[in-house]
Design an enzyme around this catalytic site. Structure first.
Site, PDB file in Angstrom:
ATOM      1  N   GLU A 119      -2.934  44.710  77.946  1.00 16.54           N
ATOM      2  CA  GLU A 119      -4.088  44.148  78.644  1.00 16.54           C
ATOM      3  C   GLU A 119      -4.133  42.625  78.540  1.00 16.54           C
ATOM      4  O   GLU A 119      -4.572  41.937  79.462  1.00 16.54           O
ATOM      5  CB  GLU A 119      -5.373  44.761  78.087  1.00 16.54           C
ATOM      6  CG  GLU A 119      -6.622  44.389  78.860  1.00 16.54           C
ATOM      7  CD  GLU A 119      -7.855  45.105  78.357  1.00 16.54           C
ATOM      8  OE1 GLU A 119      -8.967  44.711  78.747  1.00 16.54           O
ATOM      9  OE2 GLU A 119      -7.715  46.055  77.568  1.00 16.54           O
ATOM     10  N   LYS A 132       9.784  43.903  56.479  1.00 14.97           N
ATOM     11  CA  LYS A 132       8.425  43.785  55.949  1.00 14.97           C
ATOM     12  C   LYS A 132       8.458  43.743  54.424  1.00 14.97           C
ATOM     13  O   LYS A 132       9.230  44.470  53.795  1.00 14.97           O
ATOM     14  CB  LYS A 132       7.563  44.969  56.397  1.00 14.97           C
ATOM     15  CG  LYS A 132       7.015  44.878  57.806  1.00 14.97           C
ATOM     16  CD  LYS A 132       6.093  46.053  58.078  1.00 14.97           C
ATOM     17  CE  LYS A 132       5.484  45.985  59.474  1.00 14.97           C
ATOM     18  NZ  LYS A 132       4.530  44.872  59.608  1.00 14.97           N
ATOM     19  N   ASP A 176       8.430  50.329  61.624  1.00 16.35           N
ATOM     20  CA  ASP A 176       8.703  48.918  61.896  1.00 16.35           C
ATOM     21  C   ASP A 176       8.956  48.118  60.621  1.00 16.35           C
ATOM     22  O   ASP A 176       8.758  46.904  60.591  1.00 16.35           O
ATOM     23  CB  ASP A 176       7.551  48.292  62.683  1.00 16.35           C
ATOM     24  CG  ASP A 176       6.229  48.314  61.908  1.00 16.35           C
ATOM     25  OD1 ASP A 176       6.129  49.071  60.909  1.00 16.35           O
ATOM     26  OD2 ASP A 176       5.310  47.585  62.301  1.00 16.35           O
ATOM     27  N   GLU A 208       0.708  33.296  71.634  1.00 16.13           N
ATOM     28  CA  GLU A 208      -0.343  34.294  71.454  1.00 16.13           C
ATOM     29  C   GLU A 208      -0.479  34.688  69.987  1.00 16.13           C
ATOM     30  O   GLU A 208      -1.582  34.875  69.474  1.00 16.13           O
ATOM     31  CB  GLU A 208      -0.004  35.520  72.311  1.00 16.13           C
ATOM     32  CG  GLU A 208      -1.158  36.486  72.517  1.00 16.13           C
ATOM     33  CD  GLU A 208      -1.180  37.603  71.501  1.00 16.13           C
ATOM     34  OE1 GLU A 208      -2.218  38.290  71.384  1.00 16.13           O
ATOM     35  OE2 GLU A 208      -0.160  37.801  70.809  1.00 16.13           O
ATOM     36  N   HIS A 209       0.661  34.793  69.290  1.00 17.02           N
ATOM     37  CA  HIS A 209       0.640  35.132  67.861  1.00 17.02           C
ATOM     38  C   HIS A 209      -0.059  34.026  67.066  1.00 17.02           C
ATOM     39  O   HIS A 209      -0.868  34.304  66.170  1.00 17.02           O
ATOM     40  CB  HIS A 209       2.080  35.315  67.369  1.00 17.02           C
ATOM     41  CG  HIS A 209       2.175  35.692  65.925  1.00 17.02           C
ATOM     42  ND1 HIS A 209       2.217  34.761  64.902  1.00 17.02           N
ATOM     43  CD2 HIS A 209       2.228  36.921  65.318  1.00 17.02           C
ATOM     44  CE1 HIS A 209       2.303  35.389  63.747  1.00 17.02           C
ATOM     45  NE2 HIS A 209       2.304  36.690  63.967  1.00 17.02           N
ATOM     46  N   GLU A 213      12.980  48.963  64.303  1.00 12.57           N
ATOM     47  CA  GLU A 213      12.334  48.587  65.557  1.00 12.57           C
ATOM     48  C   GLU A 213      13.156  47.490  66.230  1.00 12.57           C
ATOM     49  O   GLU A 213      13.520  46.501  65.593  1.00 12.57           O
ATOM     50  CB  GLU A 213      10.911  48.087  65.333  1.00 12.57           C
ATOM     51  CG  GLU A 213      10.211  47.714  66.638  1.00 12.57           C
ATOM     52  CD  GLU A 213       8.840  47.099  66.439  1.00 12.57           C
ATOM     53  OE1 GLU A 213       7.897  47.521  67.120  1.00 12.57           O
ATOM     54  OE2 GLU A 213       8.723  46.175  65.604  1.00 12.57           O
ATOM     55  N   HIS A 258      10.034  47.636  73.630  1.00 12.82           N
ATOM     56  CA  HIS A 258      10.068  48.047  72.228  1.00 12.82           C
ATOM     57  C   HIS A 258      10.794  49.382  72.102  1.00 12.82           C
ATOM     58  O   HIS A 258      10.429  50.352  72.770  1.00 12.82           O
ATOM     59  CB  HIS A 258       8.653  48.198  71.657  1.00 12.82           C
ATOM     60  CG  HIS A 258       7.936  46.906  71.475  1.00 12.82           C
ATOM     61  ND1 HIS A 258       6.848  46.774  70.636  1.00 12.82           N
ATOM     62  CD2 HIS A 258       8.138  45.671  71.997  1.00 12.82           C
ATOM     63  CE1 HIS A 258       6.411  45.521  70.670  1.00 12.82           C
ATOM     64  NE2 HIS A 258       7.185  44.846  71.495  1.00 12.82           N
TER      65      HIS A 258
END
Length: 222
Positions: free
Chosen positions: A134, A66, A93, A175-176, A160, A141
């Site tokens: 959902e 990150k 993460d 989906e991303h 992570e 993970h």
């Protein structure tokens, strides 16, 4: 170029810009080193598994660190203090490795191999394969800590690890894209359709596992 001073507002406000940037780099190199440690470990386990079983356990790997901007955004979003302790103890993460396998069973084989490593400690586990989100998201993970060796001692740094099949990764990438692209017509309808598609992906993964078992069974009978 981002302003690293903002990243350390609460602990380096008395420092010069050069000192602040040096501290930021010293901080981030810990995560790069921990991430490289995990990647090397995974590569070794994969090669060892292939040597013993004549089979590629890992199809591919992706990794990322990150950025300070992204870390700061998450700290602000969670309303946490911008301190070194917050980042080390509450953000797990910052360094991430994603492992792509061909089969569901490979996911858990790799997990078992990681758990047997004395220098890798699993802190948390979220199994979204057995318990999908959902929206249909599936992946395993793991938050692990690994030791890195500094001139003044040893630190355990969190990394992570996401482990998923090729099919799961394909679904997650779509989906991303849906979540982060703006001005998509009928976005809610597409999201619902994608959620239904996750069920087909899960069935495909299960079918491929069965086919793999049949292939191996025939090889053993020969």
């Amino acid at each position: 170029m981002m302003d690293n001073r903002a990243f350390y507002d609460d602990i380096v406000d008395h420092r010069t810009i050069a000192d602040s940037m040096k501290l930021a780099e010293s901080f981030m190199i810990r995560y790069r080193t921990a991430m490289d440690f995990v990647i090397d470990k995974l590569n070794f386990l994969s090669r060892e598994f292939k040597l013993q079983n004549d089979y590629d356990l890992v199809d591919s790997m992706q990794h990322r660190i990150k950025t300070p901007d992204s870390i700061l955004e998450k700290v602000d979003r969670k309303h946490l203090p911008k301190t070194r302790d917050t980042i080390f103890n509450q953000l797990h993460d910052i360094a991430g490795v994603r492992v792509i396998t061909r089969f569901i069973s490979d996911v858990y084989t790799l997990e078992d191999m990681l758990l047997e490593q004395p220098d890798i400690k699993v802190v948390t586990k979220k199994d979204y394969i057995k318990h999908p989100k959902e929206n249909g998201y599936r992946s395993l993970h793991l938050i692990v800590t690994v030791p890195i060796y500094l001139t003044n001692g040893t630190e355990n740094i969190a990394v992570e690890i996401q482990i998923r099949t090729i099919a799961m990764n394909f679904w997650a990438s779509v989906e991303h894209e849906l979540n982060y692209k703006k001005d998509i017509p009928n976005k809610q309808m597409i999201r619902e359709d994608l959620s239904h598609t996750a069920t087909y992906v899960a069935h495909l993964d299960q079918k491929m596992d069965h086919l793999r078992d049949d292939i191996w069974s025939e090889k053993e009978d020969q």
